[in-house]
Motif scaffolding. Structure first.
Motif, PDB file in Angstrom:
ATOM      1  N   VAL A  31      -4.440  -6.773 -10.923  1.00 20.60           N
ATOM      2  CA  VAL A  31      -3.542  -7.775 -10.347  1.00 20.60           C
ATOM      3  C   VAL A  31      -4.198  -9.145 -10.324  1.00 20.60           C
ATOM      4  O   VAL A  31      -3.580 -10.158 -10.684  1.00 20.60           O
ATOM      5  CB  VAL A  31      -3.116  -7.351  -8.921  1.00 20.60           C
ATOM      6  CG1 VAL A  31      -2.449  -8.519  -8.183  1.00 20.60           C
ATOM      7  CG2 VAL A  31      -2.167  -6.167  -8.982  1.00 20.60           C
ATOM      8  N   LYS A  32      -5.448  -9.216  -9.913  1.00 18.76           N
ATOM      9  CA  LYS A  32      -6.154 -10.504  -9.860  1.00 18.76           C
ATOM     10  C   LYS A  32      -6.292 -11.124 -11.246  1.00 18.76           C
ATOM     11  O   LYS A  32      -6.101 -12.325 -11.427  1.00 18.76           O
ATOM     12  CB  LYS A  32      -7.532 -10.323  -9.217  1.00 18.76           C
ATOM     13  CG  LYS A  32      -7.511 -10.208  -7.706  1.00 18.76           C
ATOM     14  CD  LYS A  32      -8.927 -10.236  -7.151  1.00 18.76           C
ATOM     15  CE  LYS A  32      -8.939 -10.354  -5.640  1.00 18.76           C
ATOM     16  NZ  LYS A  32     -10.321 -10.439  -5.096  1.00 18.76           N
ATOM     17  N   TYR A  34      -4.380 -10.561 -13.863  1.00 20.24           N
ATOM     18  CA  TYR A  34      -3.054 -10.927 -14.375  1.00 20.24           C
ATOM     19  C   TYR A  34      -2.569 -12.230 -13.757  1.00 20.24           C
ATOM     20  O   TYR A  34      -2.070 -13.113 -14.457  1.00 20.24           O
ATOM     21  CB  TYR A  34      -2.072  -9.795 -14.076  1.00 20.24           C
ATOM     22  CG  TYR A  34      -0.656 -10.073 -14.545  1.00 20.24           C
ATOM     23  CD1 TYR A  34      -0.277  -9.809 -15.860  1.00 20.24           C
ATOM     24  CD2 TYR A  34       0.307 -10.579 -13.661  1.00 20.24           C
ATOM     25  CE1 TYR A  34       1.017 -10.047 -16.291  1.00 20.24           C
ATOM     26  CE2 TYR A  34       1.598 -10.826 -14.089  1.00 20.24           C
ATOM     27  CZ  TYR A  34       1.947 -10.557 -15.397  1.00 20.24           C
ATOM     28  OH  TYR A  34       3.235 -10.813 -15.819  1.00 20.24           O
ATOM     29  N   HIS A  35      -2.699 -12.351 -12.427  1.00 19.65           N
ATOM     30  CA  HIS A  35      -2.199 -13.548 -11.742  1.00 19.65           C
ATOM     31  C   HIS A  35      -3.082 -14.760 -12.026  1.00 19.65           C
ATOM     32  O   HIS A  35      -2.588 -15.859 -12.313  1.00 19.65           O
ATOM     33  CB  HIS A  35      -2.115 -13.294 -10.236  1.00 19.65           C
ATOM     34  CG  HIS A  35      -1.393 -14.365  -9.481  1.00 19.65           C
ATOM     35  ND1 HIS A  35      -1.997 -15.564  -9.141  1.00 19.65           N
ATOM     36  CD2 HIS A  35      -0.121 -14.436  -9.007  1.00 19.65           C
ATOM     37  CE1 HIS A  35      -1.138 -16.306  -8.475  1.00 19.65           C
ATOM     38  NE2 HIS A  35       0.015 -15.651  -8.385  1.00 19.65           N
ATOM     39  N   LEU A  38      -5.634 -15.732  -7.482  1.00 21.19           N
ATOM     40  CA  LEU A  38      -5.597 -15.015  -6.212  1.00 21.19           C
ATOM     41  C   LEU A  38      -6.967 -15.036  -5.546  1.00 21.19           C
ATOM     42  O   LEU A  38      -7.989 -14.822  -6.198  1.00 21.19           O
ATOM     43  CB  LEU A  38      -5.148 -13.567  -6.419  1.00 21.19           C
ATOM     44  CG  LEU A  38      -3.719 -13.354  -6.908  1.00 21.19           C
ATOM     45  CD1 LEU A  38      -3.427 -11.872  -7.031  1.00 21.19           C
ATOM     46  CD2 LEU A  38      -2.711 -14.025  -5.969  1.00 21.19           C
ATOM     47  N   THR A  69      -3.100 -16.562  -2.437  1.00 20.73           N
ATOM     48  CA  THR A  69      -3.550 -17.384  -3.553  1.00 20.73           C
ATOM     49  C   THR A  69      -4.772 -18.222  -3.165  1.00 20.73           C
ATOM     50  O   THR A  69      -5.097 -18.369  -1.984  1.00 20.73           O
ATOM     51  CB  THR A  69      -2.444 -18.344  -4.012  1.00 20.73           C
ATOM     52  OG1 THR A  69      -2.139 -19.253  -2.945  1.00 20.73           O
ATOM     53  CG2 THR A  69      -1.188 -17.577  -4.399  1.00 20.73           C
ATOM     54  N   ARG A  99       2.247  -5.436 -15.517  1.00 19.90           N
ATOM     55  CA  ARG A  99       2.437  -6.758 -14.919  1.00 19.90           C
ATOM     56  C   ARG A  99       2.363  -6.665 -13.397  1.00 19.90           C
ATOM     57  O   ARG A  99       2.406  -5.562 -12.838  1.00 19.90           O
ATOM     58  CB  ARG A  99       3.781  -7.363 -15.323  1.00 19.90           C
ATOM     59  CG  ARG A  99       4.995  -6.563 -14.857  1.00 19.90           C
ATOM     60  CD  ARG A  99       6.250  -6.970 -15.603  1.00 19.90           C
ATOM     61  NE  ARG A  99       7.428  -6.252 -15.170  1.00 19.90           N
ATOM     62  CZ  ARG A  99       7.764  -5.023 -15.579  1.00 19.90           C
ATOM     63  NH1 ARG A  99       6.972  -4.370 -16.424  1.00 19.90           N
ATOM     64  NH2 ARG A  99       8.865  -4.443 -15.147  1.00 19.90           N
ATOM     65  N   TYR A 100       2.282  -7.825 -12.773  1.00 26.03           N
ATOM     66  CA  TYR A 100       2.362  -7.938 -11.313  1.00 26.03           C
ATOM     67  C   TYR A 100       3.624  -8.715 -11.001  1.00 26.03           C
ATOM     68  O   TYR A 100       3.721  -9.911 -11.260  1.00 26.03           O
ATOM     69  CB  TYR A 100       1.131  -8.649 -10.752  1.00 26.03           C
ATOM     70  CG  TYR A 100       1.147  -8.861  -9.248  1.00 26.03           C
ATOM     71  CD1 TYR A 100       1.432  -7.814  -8.375  1.00 26.03           C
ATOM     72  CD2 TYR A 100       0.872 -10.119  -8.694  1.00 26.03           C
ATOM     73  CE1 TYR A 100       1.451  -8.007  -7.011  1.00 26.03           C
ATOM     74  CE2 TYR A 100       0.876 -10.320  -7.320  1.00 26.03           C
ATOM     75  CZ  TYR A 100       1.170  -9.270  -6.486  1.00 26.03           C
ATOM     76  OH  TYR A 100       1.184  -9.451  -5.121  1.00 26.03           O
ATOM     77  N   VAL A 102       6.163 -10.430  -8.528  1.00 17.19           N
ATOM     78  CA  VAL A 102       6.123 -11.054  -7.197  1.00 17.19           C
ATOM     79  C   VAL A 102       7.542 -11.283  -6.690  1.00 17.19           C
ATOM     80  O   VAL A 102       8.381 -11.852  -7.401  1.00 17.19           O
ATOM     81  CB  VAL A 102       5.364 -12.401  -7.236  1.00 17.19           C
ATOM     82  CG1 VAL A 102       5.392 -13.067  -5.861  1.00 17.19           C
ATOM     83  CG2 VAL A 102       3.928 -12.177  -7.683  1.00 17.19           C
ATOM     84  N   ARG A 107       7.221 -15.401  -0.557  1.00 11.51           N
ATOM     85  CA  ARG A 107       6.222 -16.453  -0.530  1.00 11.51           C
ATOM     86  C   ARG A 107       6.181 -17.154   0.827  1.00 11.51           C
ATOM     87  O   ARG A 107       7.216 -17.517   1.371  1.00 11.51           O
ATOM     88  CB  ARG A 107       6.484 -17.482  -1.634  1.00 11.51           C
ATOM     89  CG  ARG A 107       6.395 -16.897  -3.035  1.00 11.51           C
ATOM     90  CD  ARG A 107       6.696 -17.942  -4.093  1.00 11.51           C
ATOM     91  NE  ARG A 107       6.712 -17.357  -5.417  1.00 11.51           N
ATOM     92  CZ  ARG A 107       5.639 -17.193  -6.183  1.00 11.51           C
ATOM     93  NH1 ARG A 107       4.459 -17.594  -5.745  1.00 11.51           N
ATOM     94  NH2 ARG A 107       5.741 -16.650  -7.383  1.00 11.51           N
TER      95      ARG A 107
END
Length: 263
Positions: A31-32, A34-35, A38, A69, A99-100, A102, A107
């Motif tokens: 996840v980290k 991909y984004h 973070l 983030t 994928r991640y 969201v 948010r």
């Protein structure tokens, strides 16, 4: 027989290994990566296996992941909620990170400065003056707004540097058939920052609390303007509405009561 048992065992072992879900550490790392922006990530809940159309086995695996983030140029961070999604082509394949995803409505900005009560009321006043139909779709029937109040425990969220939402209570008078009704309603305002100014984007009306009702003759009601029909400032204030055609004015409950039956 011995070789058959060994073969079955190895096949079962290889199949089980291929189907094993990624470790917590692997999910966080995926996840980290991909984004890319973070600071922290943490797993929530459990795995969800999904068999999509055309498959005879679970070909998709999803795991909830909460993250924060890195700080942006203004020094704020954003909390997000999403799903780490893994896929496979066959039941024996290892899971592959896809994928991640969201959730946009998850948010929440951390460290952002909340507008003052006065600023929030000002945003609502401007919205009612310029876009009353986006607050009350029956704005021609809203004949008076008594007050706009920010609750003591305001429901405020800032989704990004240019998006926020908050709730206020609006007290208003609405004309109905043969009467008017005074109510208080919680309304959530979703705002965007345009040219460094917060402006309402849209709103959602929520809990409503009736306050009182008054009988009014139909001829007065038919000639009563709503907040869409006249400048908002002329139909806003604690004094309440007045009617030139009414035969008498009397104060009831500390405010002007001028919506009376005309004989």
């Amino acid at each position: 027989m011995k070789y058959l048992f060994t073969f079955v065992f190895l096949t079962f072992f290889i199949s089980s290994f291929a189907q094993s879900l990624p470790s917590n550490q692997q999910v966080i790392a995926d996840v980290k990566k991909y984004h890319g922006k973070l600071s922290t990530a943490q797993l929530n809940g459990d795995w969800q296996l999904v068999k999509e159309a055309g498959y005879t086995f679970a070909n998709t695996a999803k795991h909830p992941v909460a993250a924060v983030t890195l700080k942006d140029a203004s020094g704020t961070q954003t909390k997000i909620q999403g799903l780490a999604i893994y896929v496979r082509v066959s039941a024996r394949d290892a899971w592959r990170f896809s994928r991640y995803f969201v959730y946009e409505n998850s948010r929440e900005v951390v460290g952002a400065k909340m507008p003052t009560n006065e600023e929030m009321v000002s945003i609502v006043e401007k919205a009612l003056a310029e876009k009353a139909n986006l607050v009350f779709n029956n704005c021609s029937w809203i004949c008076w707004v008594y007050a706009i109040r920010v609750p003591e425990k305001v429901n405020y969220q800032q989704q990004s540097a240019t998006e926020m939402s908050f709730e206020v209570e609006i007290e208003y008078e609405e004309r109905l058939s043969g009467m008017t009704e005074r109510s208080k309603q919680i309304v959530e305002f979703f705002c965007r920052k345009i040219n460094n100014q917060w402006q309402m984007n849209y709103s959602m009306r929520r809990q409503i609390t009736p306050v009182s009702k008054q009988t009014v003759s139909q001829d007065i009601l038919e000639n009563t303007p709503g907040i869409c029909d006249k400048p908002f400032a002329e139909l806003y204030g604690s004094q309440g509405p007045s009617f030139a055609s009414s035969k008498s004015n009397s104060k009831v409950g500390g405010r002007l009561k001028s919506l009376l039956k005309v004989n």
